[in-house]
Design a protein around this motif. Structure first.
Motif, PDB file in Angstrom:
ATOM      1  N   LEU A 189     -16.151 -15.209 -34.734  1.00  0.00           N
ATOM      2  CA  LEU A 189     -14.987 -14.459 -33.827  1.00  0.00           C
ATOM      3  C   LEU A 189     -14.530 -13.536 -35.378  1.00  0.00           C
ATOM      4  O   LEU A 189     -13.491 -12.683 -34.871  1.00  0.00           O
ATOM      5  CB  LEU A 189     -13.893 -15.307 -33.820  1.00  0.00           C
ATOM      6  N   GLU A 190     -15.110 -13.482 -36.227  1.00  0.00           N
ATOM      7  CA  GLU A 190     -14.805 -12.405 -37.463  1.00  0.00           C
ATOM      8  C   GLU A 190     -14.789 -10.942 -36.878  1.00  0.00           C
ATOM      9  O   GLU A 190     -13.948 -10.150 -37.459  1.00  0.00           O
ATOM     10  CB  GLU A 190     -15.700 -12.606 -38.484  1.00  0.00           C
ATOM     11  N   GLY A 191     -15.536 -10.483 -36.004  1.00  0.00           N
ATOM     12  CA  GLY A 191     -15.673  -9.166 -35.409  1.00  0.00           C
ATOM     13  C   GLY A 191     -14.564  -8.944 -34.837  1.00  0.00           C
ATOM     14  O   GLY A 191     -14.088  -7.708 -34.558  1.00  0.00           O
ATOM     15  N   PHE A 192     -13.707  -9.833 -34.315  1.00  0.00           N
ATOM     16  CA  PHE A 192     -12.285  -9.548 -33.737  1.00  0.00           C
ATOM     17  C   PHE A 192     -11.363  -9.052 -34.592  1.00  0.00           C
ATOM     18  O   PHE A 192     -10.408  -8.325 -34.157  1.00  0.00           O
ATOM     19  CB  PHE A 192     -11.729 -10.820 -33.181  1.00  0.00           C
ATOM     20  N   LEU A 193     -11.469  -9.398 -35.803  1.00  0.00           N
ATOM     21  CA  LEU A 193     -10.370  -8.929 -36.895  1.00  0.00           C
ATOM     22  C   LEU A 193     -10.460  -7.641 -37.182  1.00  0.00           C
ATOM     23  O   LEU A 193      -9.367  -6.842 -37.282  1.00  0.00           O
ATOM     24  CB  LEU A 193     -10.612  -9.756 -38.132  1.00  0.00           C
ATOM     25  N   ASP A 194     -11.671  -7.018 -37.089  1.00  0.00           N
ATOM     26  CA  ASP A 194     -11.817  -5.542 -37.464  1.00  0.00           C
ATOM     27  C   ASP A 194     -12.188  -4.745 -36.341  1.00  0.00           C
ATOM     28  O   ASP A 194     -12.412  -3.481 -36.653  1.00  0.00           O
ATOM     29  CB  ASP A 194     -12.812  -5.397 -38.895  1.00  0.00           C
ATOM     30  N   GLY A 195     -12.171  -5.220 -35.176  1.00  0.00           N
ATOM     31  CA  GLY A 195     -12.452  -4.651 -34.003  1.00  0.00           C
ATOM     32  C   GLY A 195     -13.971  -4.220 -33.966  1.00  0.00           C
ATOM     33  O   GLY A 195     -14.259  -3.321 -32.974  1.00  0.00           O
ATOM     34  N   ARG A 196     -14.711  -4.783 -34.606  1.00  0.00           N
ATOM     35  CA  ARG A 196     -16.395  -4.509 -34.437  1.00  0.00           C
ATOM     36  C   ARG A 196     -16.846  -5.045 -33.035  1.00  0.00           C
ATOM     37  O   ARG A 196     -17.588  -4.456 -32.346  1.00  0.00           O
ATOM     38  CB  ARG A 196     -16.978  -5.284 -35.576  1.00  0.00           C
ATOM     39  N   ASP A 197     -16.229  -6.295 -32.696  1.00  0.00           N
ATOM     40  CA  ASP A 197     -16.843  -7.121 -31.463  1.00  0.00           C
ATOM     41  C   ASP A 197     -15.514  -7.316 -30.633  1.00  0.00           C
ATOM     42  O   ASP A 197     -14.475  -7.487 -30.931  1.00  0.00           O
ATOM     43  CB  ASP A 197     -17.241  -8.346 -31.901  1.00  0.00           C
ATOM     44  N   CYS A 229     -22.155 -23.450 -24.073  1.00  0.00           N
ATOM     45  CA  CYS A 229     -22.438 -22.164 -24.674  1.00  0.00           C
ATOM     46  C   CYS A 229     -21.134 -21.458 -24.025  1.00  0.00           C
ATOM     47  O   CYS A 229     -20.864 -21.278 -22.766  1.00  0.00           O
ATOM     48  CB  CYS A 229     -23.691 -21.412 -24.149  1.00  0.00           C
ATOM     49  N   VAL A 230     -20.208 -20.872 -25.129  1.00  0.00           N
ATOM     50  CA  VAL A 230     -19.022 -20.170 -24.902  1.00  0.00           C
ATOM     51  C   VAL A 230     -19.229 -18.751 -24.968  1.00  0.00           C
ATOM     52  O   VAL A 230     -19.711 -18.281 -26.196  1.00  0.00           O
ATOM     53  CB  VAL A 230     -18.038 -21.088 -25.647  1.00  0.00           C
ATOM     54  N   GLU A 231     -18.426 -17.800 -24.160  1.00  0.00           N
ATOM     55  CA  GLU A 231     -18.379 -16.303 -24.439  1.00  0.00           C
ATOM     56  C   GLU A 231     -16.756 -16.082 -24.685  1.00  0.00           C
ATOM     57  O   GLU A 231     -15.963 -16.434 -23.867  1.00  0.00           O
ATOM     58  CB  GLU A 231     -18.795 -15.587 -23.293  1.00  0.00           C
ATOM     59  N   ALA A 232     -16.811 -15.620 -25.877  1.00  0.00           N
ATOM     60  CA  ALA A 232     -15.256 -15.180 -26.187  1.00  0.00           C
ATOM     61  C   ALA A 232     -14.921 -13.808 -26.032  1.00  0.00           C
ATOM     62  O   ALA A 232     -15.676 -12.905 -26.664  1.00  0.00           O
ATOM     63  CB  ALA A 232     -15.129 -15.671 -27.686  1.00  0.00           C
ATOM     64  N   SER A 233     -13.906 -13.323 -25.270  1.00  0.00           N
ATOM     65  CA  SER A 233     -13.689 -12.270 -24.871  1.00  0.00           C
ATOM     66  C   SER A 233     -12.004 -11.760 -25.662  1.00  0.00           C
ATOM     67  O   SER A 233     -11.226 -12.407 -25.310  1.00  0.00           O
ATOM     68  CB  SER A 233     -13.611 -11.712 -23.412  1.00  0.00           C
ATOM     69  N   PHE A 234     -12.095 -10.799 -26.207  1.00  0.00           N
ATOM     70  CA  PHE A 234     -10.851 -10.409 -27.179  1.00  0.00           C
ATOM     71  C   PHE A 234     -10.576  -8.994 -26.521  1.00  0.00           C
ATOM     72  O   PHE A 234     -11.098  -8.016 -26.213  1.00  0.00           O
ATOM     73  CB  PHE A 234     -11.337 -10.061 -28.389  1.00  0.00           C
ATOM     74  N   ALA A 235      -9.045  -8.872 -26.271  1.00  0.00           N
ATOM     75  CA  ALA A 235      -8.364  -7.772 -25.772  1.00  0.00           C
ATOM     76  C   ALA A 235      -7.104  -7.836 -26.215  1.00  0.00           C
ATOM     77  O   ALA A 235      -6.273  -8.586 -26.356  1.00  0.00           O
ATOM     78  CB  ALA A 235      -8.393  -7.948 -24.104  1.00  0.00           C
ATOM     79  N   LEU A 236      -6.472  -6.426 -26.722  1.00  0.00           N
ATOM     80  CA  LEU A 236      -5.284  -6.193 -27.168  1.00  0.00           C
ATOM     81  C   LEU A 236      -4.358  -5.987 -25.841  1.00  0.00           C
ATOM     82  O   LEU A 236      -4.754  -5.664 -24.722  1.00  0.00           O
ATOM     83  CB  LEU A 236      -5.319  -4.944 -28.100  1.00  0.00           C
TER      84      LEU A 236
END
Length: 550
Positions: free
Chosen positions: A335-343, A355-362
């Motif tokens: 999840l580190e990519g969520f912190l700097d917006g890379r992922d 197997c889990v897919e994590a989706s990040f949204a502001l």
């Protein structure tokens, strides 16, 4: 009653409530049912005038004018009001005051005053003023009260209260009535502000229904006091009509003030109720959702969590609340990519094997420091389907080992790791003769059995593939010596194939194998070329053997 108390028998009543009763009832009924109400109102109006003033045919005109007022007001209000509740909002109140308190009383006052001039020789202006203010006051003050009676609002309001709450309600109204009586039955001090303040306070426990009852109480007590020339209004200069007009204005302003307060209270209560319902709905959805959802504030702190978080993140929802996104990445580095917006989408594996897919949204991509939502979706089934599809794409149907494309892809990945590895190329000796002599079915059976032996003798980390018709390849994660030992075992097992094939044919099957170990500076082509040279040497020297070549 109002005629007897507020009229001398020759002029109009100071307050006229009868039209409010009819108007409130008409607003509750479809127009097809208005006729009986209008006829009954006309008869009652005529009888009231006859009882107080003595019989006169002209009283029919009074009744017709009064009922006509209610009829016209009902027509225009039904067309323009979205609800039958007169005090539902300020717009509705404005339309009601316009038609019920201004337009129709003015028209009725004109016709009624002309009738009074003809019947009782009363001057027009005082008669018109008295008619207008008495009818307008009665309609504005009493219609909301009777409207709530006819539509069942008061009954529902009463049924929705406990016994203690009902007694509290009656006690508040009784106390308010005592206060109004105290204010209007003394004439030493102008205390008209007290009923307004008290009525505003009543809106909090009683709401809109308290306003209607309170305004009616104020109208009745204040009218009687004004007629008797007592109370704060009696301190004014002017005749009874002037004081009645001021009292009507006082009641309308009190009603508007209190309605504004109750509108704010009601809207806030409704908004709060909607938020509570929405919060309950969201929590219920999250609790029963197949996805886990985490909400973070602008500082990256989890403020809500729902769904199967225990299964997907190995943490209960209540334990996740208060955890920061940074702390979460310590457990899940993916999840580190969520912190700097890379992922914005990553995959991770839970301890339970999901197997889990994590989706990040502001929540607001434009605003800095916006909150965020991470949704965790179980994609185990999808991943298994993809793996199965990949397996089928890269697997040889006959032998169940990798096909040529699958073997070369796996070889490419292993070579990138830089580990020690050796390549073995294997051919079936004289396979064309087997097909020609015993048929292709026997040939396929031979290849299938060889595929079984190759899988059985190698490890899961080794790659086994069929790269041609009767050509196989094995990539060992080991040196060439270890690879040669395994290949010799495979050759020994193949010599026993005669007893394993239906019909006992062919009599024997032999393999030729060439092995090359990966050397520094080599590429895939060099590795294959060296192993192929070793295989060629085996075939040139009689086959059925294993040859190493560096």
């Amino acid at each position: 009653m109002t005629l007897r108390l507020t009229s001398d028998g020759r002029n109009h009543a100071t307050i006229w409530i009868a039209d409010a009763v009819v108007l409130a009832l008409l607003l509750q009924l479809p127009r097809s049912q208005w006729r009986p109400v209008l006829v009954a109102g006309l008869i009652a109006n005529h009888l009231a005038n006859d009882v107080v003033r003595g019989f006169a045919w002209g009283h029919i005109l009074y009744g017709a004018i009064n009922i006509g007022q209610a009829w016209v007001a009902a027509i225009f209000l039904q067309r323009r009001l979205a609800t039958s509740s007169i005090l539902s909002d300020m717009r509705t109140l404005g339309l009601f005051v316009l038609w019920g308190g201004l337009i129709t009383p003015a028209v009725g006052g004109l016709l009624g005053s002309l009738t009074t001039m003809a019947l009782y020789q009363q001057p027009f202006t005082p008669s018109f003023t008295r008619w207008f203010f008495s009818n307008a006051l009665g309609i504005v003050v009493a219609t909301p009260f009777f409207n709530s009676i006819w539509d069942g609002s008061y009954a529902r309001f009463h049924r929705g209260k406990s016994v203690a709450q009902r007694w509290k309600m009656f006690g508040l109204l009784a106390g308010y009535a005592a206060l109004v009586h105290l204010v209007f039955m003394q004439g030493e001090m102008p205390l008209l502000f007290l009923p307004v303040c008290a009525l505003v306070l009543l809106t909090f426990p009683l709401g809109r229904h308290g306003i209607k009852a309170g305004i009616l109480i104020t109208a009745i007590i204040g009218t009687l006091a004004t007629i008797a020339d007592r109370g704060p209004i009696a301190l004014m200069d002017g005749d009874l009509l002037t004081k009645s007009a001021f009292f009507q204005f006082y009641l309308i302003m009190t009603l508007a003030t209190c309605l504004t307060v109750v509108a704010i209270i009601t809207s806030r209560a409704e908004f709060s109720a909607k938020l509570d319902d929405r919060d309950k709905s969201i929590r219920m959805i999250l609790a029963n959702s197949p996805d886990a959802v985490l909400g973070f504030d602008g500082h990256g702190c989890c403020i809500f969590a729902g769904g199967p978080t225990q299964a997907m993140l190995d943490m209960a929802a209540d334990r996740l609340v208060g955890v920061t996104l940074t702390q979460l990445t310590e457990k899940w580095p993916e999840l580190e990519g969520f912190l700097d917006g890379r992922d914005t989408v990553v995959e991770l594996q839970s301890r339970q094997g999901f197997c889990v897919e994590a989706s990040f949204a502001l929540l607001d991509p434009v605003s800095a420091g916006s909150g965020a939502v991470i949704t965790f979706h179980n994609i185990t089934a999808r991943a298994l389907r993809e793996r199965e599809l990949t397996r089928k794409v890269f697997t040889d149907d006959l032998t169940q080992v990798l096909n040529r494309a699958g073997f070369h892809q796996g070889l490419h990945e292993v070579l990138k790791e830089g580990v020690t590895c050796s390549l073995a190329l294997i051919d079936v000796d004289y396979f064309k003769e087997i097909n020609d002599r015993f048929g292709h079915d026997r040939g396929d059976e031979v290849l299938s059995r060889i595929g079984q032996f190759l899988r059985a003798e190698t490890r899961a980390t080794d790659l086994v593939g069929r790269i041609g018709g009767d050509e196989f390849a094995i990539l060992f994660r080991a040196d060439a010596t270890t690879a040669a030992k395994v290949c010799r075992r495979i050759l020994d097992r193949c010599r026993q194939l005669n007893g394993l094939i239906e019909g006992g044919h062919p009599e024997h099957v032999t393999l030729s194998c060439g092995i090359a170990q990966m050397m520094p500076g080599w590429g895939k082509a060099q590795l294959f070329r060296t192993a192929d040279e070793a295989l060629y040497e085996v075939k040139a020297q009689g086959r059925d053997a294993v040859r190493l070549r560096a």
